[in-house]
Scaffold this motif. Structure first.
Motif, PDB file in Angstrom:
ATOM      1  N   LEU A   1       0.827  -1.204   0.000  1.00  0.00           N
ATOM      2  CA  LEU A   1       0.000   0.000   0.000  1.00  0.00           C
ATOM      3  C   LEU A   1       0.861   1.254   0.000  1.00  0.00           C
ATOM      4  O   LEU A   1       1.990   1.252   0.509  1.00  0.00           O
ATOM      5  N   SER A   2       0.305   2.344  -0.512  1.00  0.00           N
ATOM      6  CA  SER A   2       0.965   3.646  -0.399  1.00  0.00           C
ATOM      7  C   SER A   2       0.901   4.093   1.055  1.00  0.00           C
ATOM      8  O   SER A   2       0.146   3.536   1.857  1.00  0.00           O
ATOM      9  N   ALA A   3       1.679   5.124   1.387  1.00  0.00           N
ATOM     10  CA  ALA A   3       1.705   5.613   2.768  1.00  0.00           C
ATOM     11  C   ALA A   3       0.322   6.073   3.220  1.00  0.00           C
ATOM     12  O   ALA A   3      -0.113   5.785   4.343  1.00  0.00           O
ATOM     13  N   GLU A   4      -0.392   6.785   2.327  1.00  0.00           N
ATOM     14  CA  GLU A   4      -1.723   7.270   2.694  1.00  0.00           C
ATOM     15  C   GLU A   4      -2.700   6.107   2.860  1.00  0.00           C
ATOM     16  O   GLU A   4      -3.493   6.085   3.805  1.00  0.00           O
ATOM     17  N   SER A   5      -2.631   5.149   1.961  1.00  0.00           N
ATOM     18  CA  SER A   5      -3.514   3.988   2.061  1.00  0.00           C
ATOM     19  C   SER A   5      -3.245   3.201   3.339  1.00  0.00           C
ATOM     20  O   SER A   5      -4.155   2.668   3.971  1.00  0.00           O
ATOM     21  N   GLN A   6      -1.976   3.156   3.740  1.00  0.00           N
ATOM     22  CA  GLN A   6      -1.638   2.468   4.983  1.00  0.00           C
ATOM     23  C   GLN A   6      -2.301   3.146   6.177  1.00  0.00           C
ATOM     24  O   GLN A   6      -2.727   2.480   7.134  1.00  0.00           O
ATOM     25  N   MET A   7      -2.404   4.464   6.124  1.00  0.00           N
ATOM     26  CA  MET A   7      -3.068   5.183   7.209  1.00  0.00           C
ATOM     27  C   MET A   7      -4.532   4.754   7.339  1.00  0.00           C
ATOM     28  O   MET A   7      -5.054   4.598   8.446  1.00  0.00           O
ATOM     29  N   TYR A   8      -5.182   4.529   6.206  1.00  0.00           N
ATOM     30  CA  TYR A   8      -6.580   4.093   6.256  1.00  0.00           C
ATOM     31  C   TYR A   8      -6.681   2.650   6.754  1.00  0.00           C
ATOM     32  O   TYR A   8      -7.675   2.273   7.379  1.00  0.00           O
ATOM     33  N   ASN A   9      -5.668   1.867   6.501  1.00  0.00           N
ATOM     34  CA  ASN A   9      -5.620   0.530   7.087  1.00  0.00           C
ATOM     35  C   ASN A   9      -5.552   0.615   8.615  1.00  0.00           C
ATOM     36  O   ASN A   9      -6.203  -0.141   9.337  1.00  0.00           O
ATOM     37  N   TYR A  10      -4.733   1.546   9.096  1.00  0.00           N
ATOM     38  CA  TYR A  10      -4.615   1.741  10.539  1.00  0.00           C
ATOM     39  C   TYR A  10      -5.942   2.247  11.134  1.00  0.00           C
ATOM     40  O   TYR A  10      -6.328   1.859  12.242  1.00  0.00           O
ATOM     41  N   ILE A  11      -6.609   3.124  10.395  1.00  0.00           N
ATOM     42  CA  ILE A  11      -7.910   3.617  10.849  1.00  0.00           C
ATOM     43  C   ILE A  11      -8.881   2.458  11.009  1.00  0.00           C
ATOM     44  O   ILE A  11      -9.603   2.358  12.016  1.00  0.00           O
ATOM     45  N   LEU A  12      -8.886   1.581  10.034  1.00  0.00           N
ATOM     46  CA  LEU A  12      -9.772   0.424  10.086  1.00  0.00           C
ATOM     47  C   LEU A  12      -9.431  -0.464  11.273  1.00  0.00           C
ATOM     48  O   LEU A  12     -10.319  -0.968  11.971  1.00  0.00           O
ATOM     49  N   ALA A  13      -8.122  -0.661  11.532  1.00  0.00           N
ATOM     50  CA  ALA A  13      -7.695  -1.483  12.658  1.00  0.00           C
ATOM     51  C   ALA A  13      -8.138  -0.866  13.980  1.00  0.00           C
ATOM     52  O   ALA A  13      -8.649  -1.561  14.870  1.00  0.00           O
ATOM     53  N   ALA A  14      -7.940   0.452  14.114  1.00  0.00           N
ATOM     54  CA  ALA A  14      -8.364   1.142  15.337  1.00  0.00           C
ATOM     55  C   ALA A  14      -9.867   1.043  15.523  1.00  0.00           C
ATOM     56  O   ALA A  14     -10.367   0.845  16.640  1.00  0.00           O
ATOM     57  N   ASP A  15     -10.590   1.170  14.429  1.00  0.00           N
ATOM     58  CA  ASP A  15     -12.042   1.077  14.477  1.00  0.00           C
ATOM     59  C   ASP A  15     -12.484  -0.328  14.908  1.00  0.00           C
ATOM     60  O   ASP A  15     -13.393  -0.486  15.732  1.00  0.00           O
ATOM     61  N   ASN A  16     -11.839  -1.352  14.371  1.00  0.00           N
ATOM     62  CA  ASN A  16     -12.141  -2.729  14.745  1.00  0.00           C
ATOM     63  C   ASN A  16     -11.945  -2.953  16.241  1.00  0.00           C
ATOM     64  O   ASN A  16     -12.721  -3.668  16.891  1.00  0.00           O
ATOM     65  N   ILE A  17     -10.890  -2.355  16.777  1.00  0.00           N
ATOM     66  CA  ILE A  17     -10.595  -2.523  18.204  1.00  0.00           C
ATOM     67  C   ILE A  17     -11.632  -1.808  19.064  1.00  0.00           C
ATOM     68  O   ILE A  17     -12.209  -2.388  19.994  1.00  0.00           O
ATOM     69  N   LEU A  18     -11.883  -0.546  18.750  1.00  0.00           N
ATOM     70  CA  LEU A  18     -12.745   0.266  19.606  1.00  0.00           C
ATOM     71  C   LEU A  18     -14.195  -0.194  19.605  1.00  0.00           C
ATOM     72  O   LEU A  18     -14.907  -0.006  20.593  1.00  0.00           O
ATOM     73  N   LYS A  19     -14.627  -0.820  18.541  1.00  0.00           N
ATOM     74  CA  LYS A  19     -16.019  -1.272  18.509  1.00  0.00           C
ATOM     75  C   LYS A  19     -16.252  -2.401  19.516  1.00  0.00           C
ATOM     76  O   LYS A  19     -17.399  -2.692  19.876  1.00  0.00           O
ATOM     77  N   ASN A  20     -15.169  -3.033  19.976  1.00  0.00           N
ATOM     78  CA  ASN A  20     -15.267  -4.074  20.990  1.00  0.00           C
ATOM     79  C   ASN A  20     -15.283  -3.515  22.411  1.00  0.00           C
ATOM     80  O   ASN A  20     -15.573  -4.253  23.354  1.00  0.00           O
ATOM     81  N   CYS A  21     -14.953  -2.239  22.547  1.00  0.00           N
ATOM     82  CA  CYS A  21     -14.844  -1.628  23.882  1.00  0.00           C
ATOM     83  C   CYS A  21     -16.153  -0.938  24.233  1.00  0.00           C
ATOM     84  O   CYS A  21     -16.379   0.228  23.878  1.00  0.00           O
ATOM     85  N   THR A  22     -17.021  -1.645  24.950  1.00  0.00           N
ATOM     86  CA  THR A  22     -18.355  -1.117  25.250  1.00  0.00           C
ATOM     87  C   THR A  22     -18.501  -0.649  26.692  1.00  0.00           C
ATOM     88  O   THR A  22     -19.536  -0.105  27.064  1.00  0.00           O
ATOM     89  N   THR A  23     -17.462  -0.855  27.516  1.00  0.00           N
ATOM     90  CA  THR A  23     -17.502  -0.364  28.895  1.00  0.00           C
ATOM     91  C   THR A  23     -16.555   0.817  29.041  1.00  0.00           C
ATOM     92  O   THR A  23     -15.517   0.881  28.366  1.00  0.00           O
ATOM     93  N   TYR A  24     -16.887   1.723  29.930  1.00  0.00           N
ATOM     94  CA  TYR A  24     -16.097   2.944  30.096  1.00  0.00           C
ATOM     95  C   TYR A  24     -14.624   2.681  30.425  1.00  0.00           C
ATOM     96  O   TYR A  24     -13.736   3.236  29.752  1.00  0.00           O
ATOM     97  N   PRO A  25     -14.293   1.845  31.431  1.00  0.00           N
ATOM     98  CA  PRO A  25     -12.867   1.669  31.766  1.00  0.00           C
ATOM     99  C   PRO A  25     -12.042   1.147  30.596  1.00  0.00           C
ATOM    100  O   PRO A  25     -10.938   1.626  30.352  1.00  0.00           O
ATOM    101  N   MET A  26     -12.599   0.166  29.872  1.00  0.00           N
ATOM    102  CA  MET A  26     -11.842  -0.430  28.779  1.00  0.00           C
ATOM    103  C   MET A  26     -11.730   0.540  27.599  1.00  0.00           C
ATOM    104  O   MET A  26     -10.658   0.682  26.996  1.00  0.00           O
ATOM    105  N   TYR A  27     -12.825   1.202  27.267  1.00  0.00           N
ATOM    106  CA  TYR A  27     -12.781   2.151  26.146  1.00  0.00           C
ATOM    107  C   TYR A  27     -11.772   3.256  26.431  1.00  0.00           C
ATOM    108  O   TYR A  27     -10.959   3.597  25.574  1.00  0.00           O
ATOM    109  N   LYS A  28     -11.821   3.811  27.631  1.00  0.00           N
ATOM    110  CA  LYS A  28     -10.918   4.917  27.968  1.00  0.00           C
ATOM    111  C   LYS A  28      -9.460   4.474  27.856  1.00  0.00           C
ATOM    112  O   LYS A  28      -8.634   5.176  27.263  1.00  0.00           O
ATOM    113  N   TYR A  29      -9.145   3.309  28.425  1.00  0.00           N
ATOM    114  CA  TYR A  29      -7.756   2.848  28.392  1.00  0.00           C
ATOM    115  C   TYR A  29      -7.297   2.584  26.966  1.00  0.00           C
ATOM    116  O   TYR A  29      -6.232   3.052  26.546  1.00  0.00           O
ATOM    117  N   VAL A  30      -8.089   1.811  26.230  1.00  0.00           N
ATOM    118  CA  VAL A  30      -7.708   1.446  24.874  1.00  0.00           C
ATOM    119  C   VAL A  30      -7.642   2.686  23.980  1.00  0.00           C
ATOM    120  O   VAL A  30      -6.734   2.822  23.153  1.00  0.00           O
TER     121      VAL A  30
END
Length: 270
Positions: free
Chosen positions: A59-88
């Protein structure tokens, strides 16, 4: 702002196929409802491994950033409680900010999946304030003003600095890399016109800090010793959570880069 958000959404969709390339089995190892995992090596290393799995050398550098966005999004959607969401959330936004992944930070300050969080108003406001602190110091933003007394008992105002460029370094005396950077920045600034360096010490013995700064002999340094350390207003204004942290400002005090080390600073001016 709406246009930029729409672009991110479209690109997220365009890169949705890369989801399969990520090691989702890593996330399945984490019980995001188990708050005892917070700040453990297991959680931190698993999250780091998952982010690493989002890398794609094709991937290009910019496209890689969108890959990272997707990864972060995948992680955060699993964090449904306040302590875990805040930490992550703090773990991710701090890490991406450190990496200079500004497009990812731009996405994260929009607080993805916050609307699904089981939290009261006070807890929500606390997370929002974390996002706002990073939003204030994005590249392209005006740097927060610094008004204080220097280590030499001189009044200092960041916006009174008239040089074309200003480098701000947040550092700790206990950090060997920081101490080396203090000397390297002094040498670099002394060889280059129109550069002022502002150092902000957030941890260390005042006598030792004075002694080290005196050795640099640089006349282009404005040195600040924060007696309140990590709890100081300057640290909060710049959303600093690690040392060294560097900010490069133009003559209008707009943040134009967040260099990782002296090599990135030198490269910027070459």
């Amino acid at each position: 702002m709406r246009v930029k958000t729409l672009i991110i959404i479209v690109l997220l969709f365009a890169f949705s196929m890369t989801r399969a390339q990520m090691n989702d089995a890593l996330l399945e190892r984490i019980d995001f409802n188990d708050t005892t995992l917070i700040n453990t090596d297991f959680l931190n290393s698993t999250l780091a491994d998952y982010i690493d799995s989002a890398q794609n050398q094709e991937l290009s550098a910019e496209s890689q950033m969108y890959n990272y966005i997707l990864a972060a999004d995948n992680i955060l959607k699993n964090c449904t409680t306040y302590p875990m969401y805040k930490y992550v959330y703090q773990y991710l936004i701090s890490g991406f900010s450190e990496l200079g992944a500004n497009l990812v930070v731009d996405y994260m300050v929009r607080l993805p999946h916050l609307e699904y969080l089981d939290a009261n108003d006070e807890q929500l406001n606390e997370i929002i304030s974390i996002a706002e602190s990073y939003n204030r110091v994005k590249i392209g933003c005006k740097a927060p003003d610094i008004e204080c007394v220097t280590i030499d008992d001189k009044l200092f105002n960041l916006y009174a600095v008239e040089d074309r460029f200003t480098i701000i370094l947040f550092w700790s005396y206990s950090c060997p890399h920081c101490r080396d950077l203090i000397k390297e920045l002094a040498e670099f600034a002394d060889k280059n016109e129109h550069i002022t360096v502002v150092t902000v010490n957030v941890s260390g013995d005042l006598k030792k800090v004075r002694r080290l700064l005196k050795k640099t002999g640089s006349k282009k340094y404005h040195n600040i010793f924060e007696s309140e350390g990590w709890k100081s207003q300057i640290v909060e204004d710049y959303a600093v959570d690690m040392t060294p942290s560097l900010f490069l400002l133009d003559e209008d005090k707009v943040i134009i880069a967040k260099p990782f080390d002296i090599d990135e600073i030198i490269e910027f001016f070459d």
